[in-house]
Design a protein around this motif. Structure first.
Motif, PDB file in Angstrom:
ATOM      1  N   PRO B  71       0.806  -1.218   0.000  1.00 49.29           N
ATOM      2  CA  PRO B  71       0.000   0.000   0.000  1.00 49.29           C
ATOM      3  C   PRO B  71       0.846   1.279   0.000  1.00 49.29           C
ATOM      4  O   PRO B  71       0.288   2.362   0.144  1.00 49.29           O
ATOM      5  N   ARG B 106      -8.287  -8.162  12.852  1.00 54.35           N
ATOM      6  CA  ARG B 106      -7.195  -7.606  13.633  1.00 54.35           C
ATOM      7  C   ARG B 106      -7.631  -6.357  14.397  1.00 54.35           C
ATOM      8  O   ARG B 106      -6.820  -5.692  15.028  1.00 54.35           O
ATOM      9  N   TYR B 108      -8.880  -3.456  13.175  1.00 56.46           N
ATOM     10  CA  TYR B 108      -8.600  -2.150  12.573  1.00 56.46           C
ATOM     11  C   TYR B 108      -9.757  -1.703  11.682  1.00 56.46           C
ATOM     12  O   TYR B 108     -10.492  -2.524  11.133  1.00 56.46           O
ATOM     13  N   GLU B 109      -9.889  -0.399  11.517  1.00 52.64           N
ATOM     14  CA  GLU B 109     -10.839   0.156  10.552  1.00 52.64           C
ATOM     15  C   GLU B 109     -10.122   0.347   9.221  1.00 52.64           C
ATOM     16  O   GLU B 109      -8.918   0.582   9.180  1.00 52.64           O
ATOM     17  N   ASN B 111      -8.679   2.164   6.002  1.00 55.02           N
ATOM     18  CA  ASN B 111      -8.252   3.528   5.692  1.00 55.02           C
ATOM     19  C   ASN B 111      -7.977   3.660   4.193  1.00 55.02           C
ATOM     20  O   ASN B 111      -8.144   2.710   3.426  1.00 55.02           O
ATOM     21  N   GLU B 112      -7.547   4.860   3.802  1.00 50.92           N
ATOM     22  CA  GLU B 112      -7.395   5.151   2.373  1.00 50.92           C
ATOM     23  C   GLU B 112      -6.386   4.211   1.704  1.00 50.92           C
ATOM     24  O   GLU B 112      -6.612   3.721   0.599  1.00 50.92           O
ATOM     25  N   ASN B 113      -5.279   3.952   2.407  1.00 45.61           N
ATOM     26  CA  ASN B 113      -4.275   3.039   1.863  1.00 45.61           C
ATOM     27  C   ASN B 113      -4.832   1.637   1.664  1.00 45.61           C
ATOM     28  O   ASN B 113      -4.447   0.919   0.757  1.00 45.61           O
ATOM     29  N   ASN B 114      -5.746   1.240   2.567  1.00 43.90           N
ATOM     30  CA  ASN B 114      -6.347  -0.085   2.434  1.00 43.90           C
ATOM     31  C   ASN B 114      -7.251  -0.148   1.210  1.00 43.90           C
ATOM     32  O   ASN B 114      -7.294  -1.157   0.518  1.00 43.90           O
TER      33      ASN B 114
END
Lengths: 374, 374
Positions: B71, B106, B108-109, B111-114
């Motif tokens: 990413p 895991r 996590y929310e 994000n843009e990179n995801n």
């Protein structure tokens, strides 16, 4: 200056061996300021060898080529080089005395195949290989240099370290390459990249950033080619900034992997460690002892692969083994305490897990690992 | 059918990591009958990626490419493929739900990179990667296929095993490749080749012979491409002949390395082994336990890095340690006997040596190793 590496031999292409040579060579070349442009593994096929050399001569100043120099019929490198460079195989006296000496030490007489080991293409500059019968060779092709050496790792390393690199350093002034590698843990790559985006955008073009993810940790590498003092200082400053952006996740900027970091801390603090390993089977001990000087902090280990050893050597309670199973918090705790006591160390680390492929259950699937620290 | 492998990423070219992926992939591809023509490691540089793909498409039916799919900004593979194949990045819904699911597990929310991880070149056929956020992708270029996947080893392995190989097997009928690998020891390569020269000359052209030397042993590999029953039988017959030519040096024809051969014999005979390791620091235990099922024959090990552990755990005599030193026949003998008793096994193997770089003396130079067997 740029180099390419060619590895000749089918054993890599059929997946029977891992090419560890190229990484070692790349690291050595980098350390003296030679950038590696490409690494290629090819078959011992005449046309493929010649076309690879020709293609890579277009994009590199030096080619380092391993393999195909043995005494057997599948070793064709020398004949291919003769054909390509239009010269003959000739006997090299230095190489021959070296072959004689090596065989003498092992109690063998020289035979026809051994003589062939001392034959080299007429245009080669020969670098005698004290550790093997195939010498290192160098060929000048226009402005470029082609280096050829055996693929046996310890012979290759000997020739690179003791012959080729000293020769190159004598002939050229290389520009320096500067790398700084930071170990981070606790953040997945996308999240780390998000936290660092402003910082990353502040890096000048000359500083190249790479994310190197591994299971459990991510390394960040900052690289500068043709480094000068100002750029090196700027890299150091950018690394300091990192410490304040991800204080929890920044582990070290000394280019250490987790096992090396543990070793480093133990050396600095004068503390000692032992391991009690079940599923890891000695892997942790073997990682920790791979570094020279590890006997200062590493006292030993008990690999307790069977329950019997867990009970009799480490003092794990048979009742707890029965009740909770070998893969449980109770058992790794007792393993760690037992190892710390038995081996008389400051710390002991223990592991017990289900490595698979069999042995998993719904409650403890394959991959379950307990780690204990006393 | 022929394949080439491209590994993208500077970490191999600067020698910071060894490329273990390519050998693994090559082995998998070979096992279904795809021959690997070339393996290349290149930089994450647009022009180098495009020219490598174009060059290798000339000589291979399939290209398997790893890396550059993360990413972060240094990951350029997807953009390069878009430019090369003249298409845009589009959001892939299957990849996006996979990213969401992985992050959710895991805690996590997204994000843009995801989100970017779920964007793929429009011309890609997507293979969802259950173990990571970057999917596997396939591109049809004329008659050829280009496969792209992440370079993280466990993700790469998952995609190859569970996605690409099943897909390829469904689409093609591959011709079979047959390898037979013989382990020999006790003869150096030139001498072995001399003993085998008549036999080697009797091999038909379809059977390819390779000598694979390692420190301490040499493997011989007989390969047949486009194998049929007659050729396979002929290989088996030639291997039988070998047994009579070098009876002392022929160890096994089951494609086993020495550690695997030991494991194989122990399994077949129902005998058990322990190790007591000093200089090897757990390396032998770790090799022996790397195979699934090793708990049947391997009970455990004592890594006695310090003299204290040799005395207190293995029962080595402090006087003998004082008189003969830790690196001596007396000490390895007592280590082996001590380990066999403590760990209650049929055999115990012990090592003590001077690994270097320091610690050598004229009488016991670096490299001196004693090995004991009880």
């Amino acid at each position: 200056m740029k180099a390419s590496i060619i590895t000749i031999g089918d054993e890599i292409l059929i997946g029977k061996i891992v090419d560890t040579n190229s990484a070692w060579m790349a690291n050595e070349l980098n350390s003296i300021g030679i950038q590696v442009h490409e690494i290629r593994s090819i078959s011992d096929d005449k046309h493929q060898i010649i076309s690879s050399i020709n293609e890579l001569l277009q994009v590199s100043d030096f080619i380092f080529m391993t393999g195909g120099l043995g005494p057997t019929n599948d070793d064709i490198t020398k004949n291919v080089l003769c054909e390509m460079l239009d010269c003959d195989l000739v006997l090299n006296e230095d190489a021959l005395s070296n072959v004689r000496e090596l065989l003498g030490k092992r109690g063998y007489e020289i035979n026809e195949n051994n003589y062939y080991q001392a034959m080299v293409p007429e245009k080669a500059k020969v670098f005698v290989n004290k550790l093997g019968t195939a010498p290192g060779m160098m060929f000048r092709i226009g402005e470029k240099l082609l280096f050829s050496m055996p693929g046996v790792p310890f012979e290759m390393k000997y020739i690179i370290e003791n012959k080729f690199i000293p020769y190159l350093k004598e002939q050229y002034n290389f520009e320096s390459i500067f790398h700084k590698t930071i170990l981070t843990s606790g953040l997945p790559e996308a999240m780390l990249a998000q936290k660092l985006s402003v910082w990353e955008n502040s890096l000048p073009e000359e500083i190249k950033l790479a994310y190197l993810p591994s299971p459990g940790y991510i390394r960040l590498r900052l690289s500068v080619y043709n480094a000068n003092n100002d750029l090196v200082n700027l890299v150091e400053q950018k690394v300091s900034e990192l410490k304040t952006i991800i204080p929890e996740n920044f582990k070290t900027d000394n280019d250490l992997k987790p096992d090396e970091l543990v070793a480093d801390i133990l050396v600095k603090t004068g503390l000692s460690l032992a391991t009690a390993e079940s599923c890891t089977g000695g892997k942790i001990a073997s990682m920790l002892t791979a570094r020279p000087g590890s006997s200062v902090y590493f006292k030993g280990s008990v690999i307790s692969y069977s329950n019997e050893v867990k009970i009799n050597v480490l003092g794990v309670s048979p009742e707890d083994l029965e009740e909770f199973g070998a893969v449980s918090s109770q058992v790794v705790e007792q393993m760690a305490i037992g190892a710390r006591k038995l081996l008389n160390t400051d710390y002991a680390l223990s592991t017990s897990g289900i490595a698979g492929p069999d042995g998993g259950t719904p409650e403890k699937p394959v991959g379950t690992v307990w780690i204990g620290l006393a």
